[in-house]
Motif scaffolding. Sequence first.
Motif, PDB file in Angstrom:
ATOM      1  N   ARG A 163       0.838  -1.199   0.000  1.00  0.00           N
ATOM      2  CA  ARG A 163       0.000   0.000   0.000  1.00  0.00           C
ATOM      3  C   ARG A 163       0.872   1.248   0.000  1.00  0.00           C
ATOM      4  O   ARG A 163       1.937   1.257   0.600  1.00  0.00           O
ATOM      5  CB  ARG A 163      -0.908   0.048   1.232  1.00  0.00           C
ATOM      6  CG  ARG A 163      -1.964  -1.041   1.265  1.00  0.00           C
ATOM      7  CD  ARG A 163      -2.953  -0.835   2.383  1.00  0.00           C
ATOM      8  NE  ARG A 163      -3.927   0.219   2.090  1.00  0.00           N
ATOM      9  CZ  ARG A 163      -5.011   0.061   1.323  1.00  0.00           C
ATOM     10  NH1 ARG A 163      -5.249  -1.082   0.746  1.00  0.00           N
ATOM     11  NH2 ARG A 163      -5.853   1.057   1.140  1.00  0.00           N
ATOM     12  N   HIS A 182       0.923   4.819   1.540  1.00  0.00           N
ATOM     13  CA  HIS A 182       0.325   5.574   2.644  1.00  0.00           C
ATOM     14  C   HIS A 182       0.800   7.019   2.563  1.00  0.00           C
ATOM     15  O   HIS A 182       1.985   7.273   2.332  1.00  0.00           O
ATOM     16  CB  HIS A 182       0.763   5.004   3.996  1.00  0.00           C
ATOM     17  CG  HIS A 182       0.403   3.566   4.185  1.00  0.00           C
ATOM     18  ND1 HIS A 182      -0.797   3.175   4.720  1.00  0.00           N
ATOM     19  CD2 HIS A 182       1.085   2.434   3.905  1.00  0.00           C
ATOM     20  CE1 HIS A 182      -0.840   1.857   4.771  1.00  0.00           C
ATOM     21  NE2 HIS A 182       0.290   1.380   4.289  1.00  0.00           N
ATOM     22  N   GLU A 192     -12.727  10.599  -0.963  1.00  0.00           N
ATOM     23  CA  GLU A 192     -13.205   9.217  -0.966  1.00  0.00           C
ATOM     24  C   GLU A 192     -13.543   8.714  -2.362  1.00  0.00           C
ATOM     25  O   GLU A 192     -13.577   7.507  -2.583  1.00  0.00           O
ATOM     26  CB  GLU A 192     -14.397   9.061  -0.021  1.00  0.00           C
ATOM     27  CG  GLU A 192     -13.960   9.129   1.439  1.00  0.00           C
ATOM     28  CD  GLU A 192     -15.103   9.028   2.435  1.00  0.00           C
ATOM     29  OE1 GLU A 192     -16.285   9.169   2.030  1.00  0.00           O
ATOM     30  OE2 GLU A 192     -14.809   8.818   3.629  1.00  0.00           O
ATOM     31  N   PRO A 227      -9.332   4.847  -1.677  1.00  0.00           N
ATOM     32  CA  PRO A 227     -10.222   3.917  -0.972  1.00  0.00           C
ATOM     33  C   PRO A 227     -10.231   4.067   0.550  1.00  0.00           C
ATOM     34  O   PRO A 227     -11.201   3.697   1.187  1.00  0.00           O
ATOM     35  CB  PRO A 227      -9.689   2.539  -1.371  1.00  0.00           C
ATOM     36  CG  PRO A 227      -8.288   2.766  -1.812  1.00  0.00           C
ATOM     37  CD  PRO A 227      -8.225   4.171  -2.326  1.00  0.00           C
ATOM     38  N   GLU A 228      -9.193   4.632   1.116  1.00  0.00           N
ATOM     39  CA  GLU A 228      -9.094   4.742   2.569  1.00  0.00           C
ATOM     40  C   GLU A 228      -8.672   6.158   2.935  1.00  0.00           C
ATOM     41  O   GLU A 228      -7.564   6.583   2.610  1.00  0.00           O
ATOM     42  CB  GLU A 228      -8.042   3.743   3.064  1.00  0.00           C
ATOM     43  CG  GLU A 228      -8.139   3.389   4.513  1.00  0.00           C
ATOM     44  CD  GLU A 228      -7.198   2.240   4.836  1.00  0.00           C
ATOM     45  OE1 GLU A 228      -6.258   2.491   5.611  1.00  0.00           O
ATOM     46  OE2 GLU A 228      -7.401   1.134   4.313  1.00  0.00           O
ATOM     47  N   THR A 249      -8.713   9.315   6.085  1.00  0.00           N
ATOM     48  CA  THR A 249      -8.959   9.734   7.464  1.00  0.00           C
ATOM     49  C   THR A 249      -8.723  11.234   7.579  1.00  0.00           C
ATOM     50  O   THR A 249      -7.759  11.758   7.014  1.00  0.00           O
ATOM     51  CB  THR A 249      -8.044   9.012   8.476  1.00  0.00           C
ATOM     52  OG1 THR A 249      -6.688   9.282   8.149  1.00  0.00           O
ATOM     53  CG2 THR A 249      -8.283   7.518   8.473  1.00  0.00           C
ATOM     54  N   PHE A 251      -4.432   9.166   3.703  1.00  0.00           N
ATOM     55  CA  PHE A 251      -5.092   8.249   2.773  1.00  0.00           C
ATOM     56  C   PHE A 251      -4.102   7.169   2.363  1.00  0.00           C
ATOM     57  O   PHE A 251      -2.896   7.324   2.521  1.00  0.00           O
ATOM     58  CB  PHE A 251      -5.672   8.980   1.548  1.00  0.00           C
ATOM     59  CG  PHE A 251      -4.679   9.745   0.722  1.00  0.00           C
ATOM     60  CD1 PHE A 251      -3.907   9.120  -0.250  1.00  0.00           C
ATOM     61  CD2 PHE A 251      -4.528  11.103   0.905  1.00  0.00           C
ATOM     62  CE1 PHE A 251      -3.001   9.829  -1.022  1.00  0.00           C
ATOM     63  CE2 PHE A 251      -3.624  11.840   0.136  1.00  0.00           C
ATOM     64  CZ  PHE A 251      -2.873  11.190  -0.833  1.00  0.00           C
ATOM     65  N   SER A 252      -4.651   6.076   1.876  1.00  0.00           N
ATOM     66  CA  SER A 252      -3.802   5.009   1.357  1.00  0.00           C
ATOM     67  C   SER A 252      -4.528   4.295   0.238  1.00  0.00           C
ATOM     68  O   SER A 252      -5.758   4.389   0.103  1.00  0.00           O
ATOM     69  CB  SER A 252      -3.399   4.019   2.463  1.00  0.00           C
ATOM     70  OG  SER A 252      -4.501   3.239   2.844  1.00  0.00           O
TER      71      SER A 252
END
Length: 127
Positions: free
Chosen positions: A74, A76, A103, A107-108, A110, A123-124
């Motif tokens: 991933r 990050h 978003e 996909p991820e 915060t 995000f990652s």
Amino acid sequence: MADKNGEITLNLPADRDFVLLARMALSGLGMLAELDVDLIDDLRTAIDECCDCLLHQPFKAERLELRARVDSGRLHCCLHAVREGGPSDLPVSDLEITRGVLETLMPEVTLECDSCGVGSIGFSLPV
């Protein structure tokens, strides 16, 4: 600058003119991680959105700190606003719009908020 764990760290003045440096650094990391051109473009857009959000908070940021790494398949990334404490004269970003844009790209996502507004965005995505 990269550390022994392969994490890059970039400290920038909190000024829209320096966002290009963050875009270039993260694009380079995306290329090293062998992301396709569309995902690298999404990274650039995500960095723009993150910086725009962090620069438009109730309290001024003195600088922006970008940390990014590729780990366990991933990529990050985290952008953090280092605040100087004074009120900002810029309009405040709409947090829900920022979250929605990010978003759709990553996909991820915060967002870390406190009484001074959004302080960090992470995000990652899989590589």
